[in-house]
Scaffold this active site. Structure first.
Site, short mmCIF file in Angstrom:
data_model
loop_
_atom_site.label_atom_id
_atom_site.label_comp_id
_atom_site.label_asym_id
_atom_site.label_seq_id
_atom_site.Cartn_x
_atom_site.Cartn_y
_atom_site.Cartn_z
N THR A 81 0.84 -1.20 0.00
CA THR A 81 0.00 0.00 0.00
C THR A 81 0.87 1.25 0.00
OG1 THR A 81 -1.50 -1.27 1.36
CG2 THR A 81 -1.99 1.05 1.09
N ASP B 66 -4.54 -2.45 -8.05
CA ASP B 66 -4.12 -3.16 -6.84
C ASP B 66 -4.73 -4.56 -6.85
OD1 ASP B 66 -3.08 -3.67 -4.40
OD2 ASP B 66 -4.52 -2.46 -3.26
#
Length: 755
Positions: free
Chosen positions: A34, A225
């Site tokens: 992240t 992602d």
DNA sequence: GGCCAGTTTCTTTTT
DNA sequence: GAAACTGGCC
């Protein structure tokens, strides 16, 4: 300006600063994924890219919000203008802007799984098909799979492989159901979850008014992602945006093949494996250093995942030099498992000063939460169940939402089905049946079908009244905001009157739910959070609200300062981390699921899921299993999970508990490599048919020395009875070769005393 | 058309 | 064990 780069290790920094051209980041658990994603976006913005030119596709709304927050922290308020969200939410937003181009109203409805299933059920029964041959869930699954692989109903009908599979299964009409389903969704101005993607693809593919060019121009930088969880269709859209003549191919995908846990939903690892073929100038960065977990946890995770067949080679490592071994809990029943976990939580909180929110309980199936809820309550430990979406599943909530849906899209058949007779207005099953039959055969929406003059005068009147009511809501929707409209509908639809009649506890709670729903809507319209940042869109419109609710997946209302132990499925835990994690129910047929036992690829997915679950833990990992479990209304006995065997005993505090009791006479241990066939009678999860003379005796009477009979284990002698009242445990010597000595909890065991 | 009670069926994960 | 379904009755 570049101080954020100092917070990264070498590989991370490269993954952040190589912003041009295709990039793939393989990121192991806890490797700062992240951080890389957000810093990469921040870096783009700092290098002069406009925030609105960045499209960041994440897996959950929560991840998107977190990302926006973090970006804003690095680059300031501009971070808000990044388009960050899930595939479904961002594309449904694009679709609402462009809806007319593909023949949909901008106020299209989104069908949730219940709506889709109800529609499929309706189609099947109207086609006169045998519903045992066509279970709605399976049909929906097949349709969903087809859509995810860009197979239209026509292509489905012409696909030899699919047709022959359906034929051999006795479901020759699958593609016809698919066809009718597509048509009825279309006529209803409704899209299901897959349509949100499929129609985006179509929109770009058909490219009316150069629409794809517009979005290619707009999204100069695309990030994805959890790429391992994308399906063929999602990847196809990503390619539409980034892989075309003249594209600078500024795409960055981040993922981990070892954490792919959504194959059941059509996700395909080949996307990640094929990525290099589609983008030959690809740069690959592997993040292998784990900053999250201590060594025993990392080592256990590595050794578990090494049992999977194919994977991108990588080894996760950690710099931490010490840490706790993995604790193992063995229980005799599901209730005991929960009690011991709750006890350990109390102990850990005291000893390590953990807050409740540092701790999570992860299970394979949501149904397992019950036992833990009960025990946590008993121990006064605040907890929260994460996921499950229970609030928006409530009947009264869905009912009011159905009215809202109708007020902007009266063609919405499934909303009509829900509330045409709620509150009671005398339009029953027969009439609804007639309406839906016309809708199906004449390819109309139910709303239109109601105009046919085929009903008796009484019914015609009732339908007129109903249509008038909905029409009045449609009119109000033009001027009222979502909150005022919802309140108006609640009063005028008769829901208010109906719910107010009921003064039971349940009735009260229903009214409370309505109140919280209304509060939620109010919050939505008052919030100034940027959603689209598109000047043409009303960010607080009714359809924006409905859309946001339809696509809620995680508990968006998670308040940061709440301090709860979290309970969730292993799936839901992905992307999260906790100081202490309990992975419970580690039994064969549960985790791994019995659904996976016949397919090696599903078993691999179960293993990846287990890998995800254990890698959530930072400091403490506790694994638990129970010998028996109350499941689907009856008692089941399962072996400890094979995954426990796949962890080197060194990493356990108490490895002796992994050793299997000779419950079934099988020994799957890796050491011996022996996989003996089970005898049918001792297959886990099954019970032998009861002999006609079998009678359960009062467990309180069982005492040492007695001869007893057990349904599954046969006859034996009670050697000892220990424990008090609630938890008496008998040690019984059974005669059958497969089941020698066993300890059995009397309150669950169904024993017949023989003498 | 509506309602209740008894029966059957099917058990995963979720955007 | 729960939800979905059925049948019988008003």
């Amino acid at each position: 300006m570049n101080d954020y780069l100092d917070q990264l290790n070498d590989v991370q920094r490269q993954a952040v600063t190589n912003v041009d051209g295709p990039v793939m980041v393989i990121a192991g658990p806890g490797s700062g994924k992240t951080r890389v994603l957000t810093f990469r976006i921040a870096h783009l913005i700092n290098s002069g890219v406009e925030p609105r030119q960045v499209l960041s596709l994440t897996f959950t709304n929560k991840a998107a919000r977190e990302m926006k927050d973090r970006i804003s922290r690095v680059v300031g308020k501009g971070g808000n203008y990044v388009w960050a969200g899930t595939f479904h939410s961002l594309f449904s937003r694009i679709l609402r802007i462009e809806a007319e181009k593909i023949g949909y109203p901008a106020t299209f409805s989104i069908y949730d799984t219940d709506d889709s299933k109800a529609l499929i059920k309706d189609i099947i029964s109207r086609m006169g098909l045998d519903k045992s041959k066509y279970p709605p869930g399976l049909v929906l699954n097949r349709i969903s799979n087809a859509k995810s692989n860009l197979i239209t109903w026509k292509a489905y009908g012409g696909n030899a492989e699919l047709v022959s599979r359906d034929q051999s299964e006795g479901r020759p009409d699958m593609y016809k159901i698919y066809q009718k389903y597509v048509i009825r969704c279309q006529k209803s101005g409704a899209m299901d979850f897959d349509d949100l993607l499929l129609n985006t693809f179509r929109l770009f593919y058909e490219n009316k008014d150069n629409v794809v060019a517009k979005y290619r121009e707009r999204f100069k930088y695309v990030l994805v992602d959890e790429f391992q969880d994308t399906n063929f269709l999602q990847y196809a859209i990503v390619k539409q945006l980034t892989r075309y003549k003249g594209s600078s191919q500024n795409i960055c995908i981040v993922g981990d093949d070892a954490q792919s846990i959504y194959a059941f939903r059509g996700a395909t690892i080949s996307n990640i494996l094929d990525f290099k073929k589609d983008y030959p100038s690809l740069k690959v960065f592997k993040l292998e250093q784990n900053y999250r977990s201590t060594p025993h946890i990392v080592a256990a995770a590595n050794s578990v995942i090494s049992n999977n067949r194919s994977q991108i080679k990588k080894e996760i490592w950690t710099e931490y030099s010490s840490g706790n071994k993995i604790a193992l809990v063995k229980a005799l029943s599901d209730a005991e498992e929960a009690r011991r976990v709750a006890g350990l939580i109390v102990e850990q909180k005291n000893r390590h000063h953990y807050a409740n929110k540092d701790i999570a309980i992860l299970y394979r199936t949501n149904a397992q939460s019950r036992a833990f809820e009960e025990q946590l309550r008993r121990h006064d430990i605040p907890y929260r169940i994460y996921g499950g979406m229970s609030f928006y599943q409530r009947k009264e909530v869905k009912d009011l939402m159905a009215y809202l849906r109708l007020s902007i899209n009266p063609a919405d058949d499934e909303a009509i089905r829900r509330i045409i007779n709620y509150p009671r207005r005398g339009i029953g099953k027969t009439t609804l049946d007639k309406i839906m039959t016309i809708a199906t055969s004449e390819e109309l929406s139910a709303w239109e079908a109601m105009d046919r003059e085929i009903f008796n005068s009484r019914t015609t009147n009732l339908l007129k009244k109903f249509k008038g009511l909905i029409a009045s809501f449609v009119e109000k929707a033009q001027t009222m905001n979502a909150y005022d409209l919802a309140l108006h509908i609640y009063k005028k639809s008769g829901m208010d009157a109906d719910l107010s009649k009921d003064n039971s506890i349940e009735g009260l709670s229903r009214r409370e739910n309505i109140t919280s729903l209304l509060d939620g809507i109010k919050e939505f319209i008052d919030s100034d959070e940027l959603l689209t940042n598109d000047p043409d869109m009303d960010e607080r419109s009714i359809s924006e609200y409905l859309q946001s609710v339809a696509l809620i997946t995680d508990f968006d209302s998670e308040d940061g300062d709440d301090d709860h132990v979290l309970l969730m499925s292993a799936h839901a835990s992905k992307g999260l981390e906790f100081k202490s994690v309990f992975v419970v129910g580690l039994e064969e047929n549960l985790f791994p699921s019995f659904m996976a036992k016949d397919s090696p690829s599903s078993m691999d997915e179960e293993r990846r899921l287990f890998y995800v679950a254990i890698t959530r833990a930072m400091e403490h990992l506790t694994l638990s299993y129970s010998n028996s479990r109350y499941q689907y209304g009856s008692m089941r006995f399962n072996d400890p999970s094979r995954f426990l065997d796949e962890i080197e005993p060194d990493h356990f505090q108490n490895p002796e508990l992994v050793v299997k009791e000779p419950v079934t006479g099988s020994d799957r241990s890796k050491v011996s490599g022996v996989f003996p066939k089970r005898k049918p009678a001792s297959k886990p999860g099954t019970t032998r048919p009861a002999p006609a003379d079998f009678k359960v005796s009062d467990p309180a009477r069982v005492a040492a020395g007695m001869r007893v009979r057990h349904l599954r284990f046969g006859e034996g002698e009670v050697l000892a009875v220990e424990g008090g009242a609630e938890n008496r445990i008998a040690t019984i010597q059974f005669e059958e070769v497969d089941n020698p000595k066993k300890k059995i909890m009397l309150k669950y065991a169904r024993l017949q005393i023989l003498d």
